[in-house]
Design a protein around this motif. Structure first.
Motif, short mmCIF file in Angstrom:
data_model
loop_
_atom_site.label_atom_id
_atom_site.label_comp_id
_atom_site.label_asym_id
_atom_site.label_seq_id
_atom_site.Cartn_x
_atom_site.Cartn_y
_atom_site.Cartn_z
N THR A 245 43.44 33.53 41.23
CA THR A 245 43.00 34.70 40.46
C THR A 245 42.52 35.75 41.47
N HIS A 247 41.22 39.45 43.17
CA HIS A 247 40.30 40.57 43.04
C HIS A 247 41.10 41.87 43.18
N SER A 255 31.50 38.13 41.98
CA SER A 255 31.48 36.94 41.13
C SER A 255 32.32 37.14 39.87
N HIS A 256 32.64 36.03 39.24
CA HIS A 256 33.38 36.07 37.98
C HIS A 256 32.42 36.26 36.81
N GLN A 258 32.17 35.15 32.87
CA GLN A 258 32.73 34.10 32.03
C GLN A 258 32.64 34.46 30.56
N ASN A 317 44.03 33.13 34.91
CA ASN A 317 43.10 32.13 35.42
C ASN A 317 43.47 30.79 34.80
N SER A 322 37.65 33.35 32.67
CA SER A 322 36.82 34.26 33.45
C SER A 322 37.68 35.14 34.33
N LEU A 323 37.13 36.29 34.73
CA LEU A 323 37.78 37.20 35.66
C LEU A 323 36.73 37.78 36.60
N PRO A 324 37.17 38.18 37.79
CA PRO A 324 36.22 38.81 38.72
C PRO A 324 35.63 40.09 38.13
#
Length: 774
Positions: A245, A247, A255-256, A258, A317, A322-324
């Motif tokens: 995943t 950036h 950080s991710h 959530q 992901n 979750s994603l950055p």
């Protein structure tokens, strides 16, 4: 040498054809080969055409076909130096069409000098001679240059002087084919994209236009098309075991954030659709904006942006929802911009303003945008955060993807290569063709239904802004109709519009000018029954078959979504074959042209007509034909030309390679028995099959031919299906599909065919028989 395709702008990366030969002598075109010395004064070839012509004549032949063609049309007004270019970077001389508009741009002068007649004459002559000399005497890139001029001259004649009759050679050389597509592959293009240029009807100008586009992708993107084929792209397939995943910037370590998985489950199990709410949440110690995310239920009065992306670009992901933080920041900024944009795109069939009159809807759109601008939060749907990983709940989410994209206020494509394209400095033609041929998004299976559902609300995120790509075809067509495009770009614009149609048929509203242009009246994602399943399959089989997926079992899911079938039943079974079998079980009819597709089929009785997969194996062929009823005993075929005959009248030419002596005796007996004049073979057809066939000695077989006109002449070659008769009931022939092949009437001249099966029937013997193919 193809600058006219970008006129009046310059191509980013010119297609260079070196030319260091002499110029045309200005005398009679037809006599030039005699003056040059490779033809006799009688007009016959001094050497065997194309093969034995000495290399010393090659440059003269190129000059004759290129500059001689221009001189034939424009006469002494032609300044040949206008078509030559010397670059500062090297000492070579190249061809250029930068000044071609000077010779063809004035329509009154064109008519006055009757240039159209001369253009048609010379294009026919040049194409005929390309057929003779192109193999050895003319360089591949030079042949492209010659054909491009032919293409321009012919299309100008058609536009200004009316329809012109194309000979077979003219048809052949004006279309896109091997040499250009090979060049695209050499330059790193996907072989499938190169093939699409051909199969969607593009002329020679389309691949040359694409080859002149500068393509940029991020440094991390090391994907190549080395292992792709003409029928399949695998460059964007992912391996979940090593998925990353990404950036926004490679050196970012944020950080991710959530998503609340429990809330995802609750909404989906309760029959709803989850959305992601992104809200600014102050700043950190360095002054960077923070965001918080919540999972909320989709409501009819709340506008949201649906994201359509390619997982291989790193916005997915495989581990969780979750994603950055940096990616969510981009989603927030773009969603805010697109959702509150001033552009009004009508939507009459659904959504918060579906029942409003247009003027009222415009007002509602304005008022709603004002409210959105005052609200800091935005609503987004993206699969990475809105589809949970737990299988049972994931299945619920997948069943509702259709609803997600239909009801989205806007849909935005995020593609890593498109993010490097500056939309402000590119023409609409360039933007449309870039999305159609350069994006990874266009090659992926799941993005198909997302684009179809978005209709005229489909945006692409370019480097500096998001652009509504689905309305560009409309805008281009308006300019085309109004004569506001450079005349030499009109054909490629028409192609771009047609290509958009072929990849996204029925994708725009019924009021769209583009839709009227392509003669359509609805959408596969309309909530009405205006389109039959059979018609939608004809429109979209090619789209599904040419798009790539890491999981073959996903293809029936997408087909079922396009057809608005019950996805729950498809998802309930596992594996590609079983899902396709279930898909057929949900249909009442199917296009009869399925008989002529290549690839593996089901093997049980009643299903041998049906393809196991919606994908191409070794060649592309469009699905076509009227709807045939699906019965327990097979597919009902009623509309195709066909023949029925006993196997004993056939002659297997392959016998000559097994036992020549026995074959010769059998051949003589066969000739005598059927009163055939050897070796002319008049009144005989040649059958070739895709796979070896064992014809039972006392069996009865049928040939069902594809698109055979009533007045077909000897030499006609048609794709066909070979079937073996099992029984006849009430005039219906129940047969088993044996193979796909080709059926051709013998011309009556030339050498005896070396392989295949000879059948003593003619085109005149064909009938419109009724079949059930199982």
């Amino acid at each position: 040498m193809a600058e006219h395709l970008f006129f009046p702008d310059e191509p980013p990366m010119p297609y260079l054809v070196e030319y260091n030969s002499s110029l045309y002598d200005g005398s009679d075109w037809d006599q030039f080969p005699i003056r040059g010395g490779w033809r006799l004064e009688t007009g016959f070839e001094r050497y065997w055409p194309d093969i034995l012509v000495p290399s010393k004549f090659y440059s003269e032949i190129e000059c004759w076909l290129y500059f001689g063609m221009l001189h034939y049309v424009f006469g002494d007004q032609l300044n040949q130096s206008d078509f030559l270019l010397r670059r500062e970077e090297d000492s070579c001389q190249y061809l250029t069409t930068k000044h071609l508009d000077k010779y063809v741009g004035n329509a009154k002068e064109w008519k006055k000098r009757k240039l159209g007649k001369r253009a048609v004459e010379i294009v026919e002559k040049v194409c005929n001679n390309l057929t003779i000399y192109s193999k050895n005497c003319v360089r591949g890139e030079m042949a492209v240059a010659i054909r491009l001029i032919c293409y321009v001259l012919w299309n100008l004649a058609v536009k200004r002087d009316g329809p012109q009759t194309k000979t077979s050679n003219v048809k052949h050389w004006l279309l896109s084919f091997g040499s250009e597509t090979k060049q695209m592959i050499i330059e790193g293009w996907c072989p499938l994209e190169a093939e699409k240029c051909r199969w969607t009807g593009g002329g020679v100008d389309t691949p040359v236009y694409l080859l002149q586009l500068m393509r940029i992708k991020p440094d991390w993107n090391i994907k190549s098309h080395r292992f792709c084929k003409k029928t399949r792209c695998v460059a964007n397939n992912i391996d979940e075991s090593d998925y990353v995943t990404r950036h926004v910037q490679e050196d970012c370590t944020c950080s991710h954030l959530q998503a609340n998985v429990e809330q995802l489950h609750t909404i989906l199990q309760d029959g709803g659709v989850p959305l992601l709410m992104i809200t600014p949440n102050g700043e950190d110690d360095l002054g960077n904006e923070n965001f918080k995310i919540e999972i909320v239920r989709k409501r009819i009065d709340k506008q949201y942006l649906a994201i359509s992306h390619v997982w291989s670009d790193g916005l997915g992901n495989t581990e969780g929802n979750s994603l950055p933080h940096c990616q969510l920041k981009v989603l927030y900024e773009q969603a805010k911009s697109v959702l509150t944009g001033d552009e009004y795109v009508p939507r009459y069939d659904n959504g918060p303003f579906g029942s409003f009159h247009t003027s009222t809807a415009r007002l509602a759109h304005f008022v709603s945008n004002q409210a959105l601008r005052r609200d800091d939060s935005v609503l987004v749907w993206i699969d990475t955060l809105c589809i949970p990983h737990q299988p049972d709940v994931r299945s619920l989410a997948i069943q509702r993807i259709r609803e997600v994209y239909i009801d989205a206020y806007r849909t935005m494509i995020i593609d890593s290569e498109m993010r490097y394209v500056n939309a402000s400095s590119a023409s609409h033609l360039e933007l449309l063709l870039r999305v159609l041929y350069c994006s990874g998004w266009i090659r992926r299976l799941w993005t198909l239904q997302e684009g179809l559902a978005a209709k005229s609300r489909l945006y692409v995120l370019f480097s500096e802004k998001a652009v509504n790509i689905s309305t560009i075809a409309d805008e281009l067509l308006t300019k085309l109709d109004g004569g506001k495009l450079p005349i030499m770009q009109e054909r490629i614009v028409s192609f771009a519009i047609s290509a958009w149609r072929s990849f996204f048929q029925q994708t725009v509203e019924s009021t769209s000018k583009f839709e009227r242009f392509v003669g359509l009246v609805g959408s596969p994602f309309d909530k009405s029954d205006s389109f039959s399943h059979s018609r939608l399959l004809i429109s979209n089989w090619f789209n599904v078959a040419t798009r790539a997926t890491s999981k073959t079992a996903d293809r029936p899911i997408i087909l079922a979504g396009i057809l608005n079938l019950d996805l729950k039943q498809i998802l309930a079974v596992k594996g590609s074959d079983e899902r396709m079998r279930k898909l057929y079980g949900l249909l009442n009819d199917f296009p009869q042209g399925v008989l002529f597709l290549h690839g593996p089929r089901f093997e049980e009785d009643g299903m041998r007509w049906a393809m196991k997969r919606c994908e191409y194996t070794d060649k592309i062929r469009f699905l076509s034909g009227e709807a045939g009823k699906i019965t327990p005993r097979g597919l009902h075929i009623t509309s195709h030309t066909s023949w029925l005959f006993p196997s004993r009248i056939m002659f297997d030419l392959n016998l000559f390679s097994v036992d020549p002596n026995h074959a010769q005796m059998a051949w003589e007996q066969w000739i005598k028995e059927h009163n055939i004049e050897d070796p002319k073979l008049k009144g005989v057809c040649l059958l070739n099959t895709e796979s070896p066939c064992i014809f039972e000695p006392n069996g009865t077989y049928g040939i069902i031919a594809m698109e055979v006109e009533e007045d077909s002449r000897p030499g006609s070659n048609r794709t066909c299906a070979v079937v073996s008769l099992r029984t006849t009931e009430d005039g219906v022939h129940y047969v088993q599909l044996t193979s796909v092949g080709s059926f051709m009437s013998i011309r009556g001249v030339g050498k005896q065919p070396q392989e295949g099966y000879l059948v003593p029937v003619t085109w005149d013997d064909h009938q419109k028989l009724e079949w059930v193919v199982g």
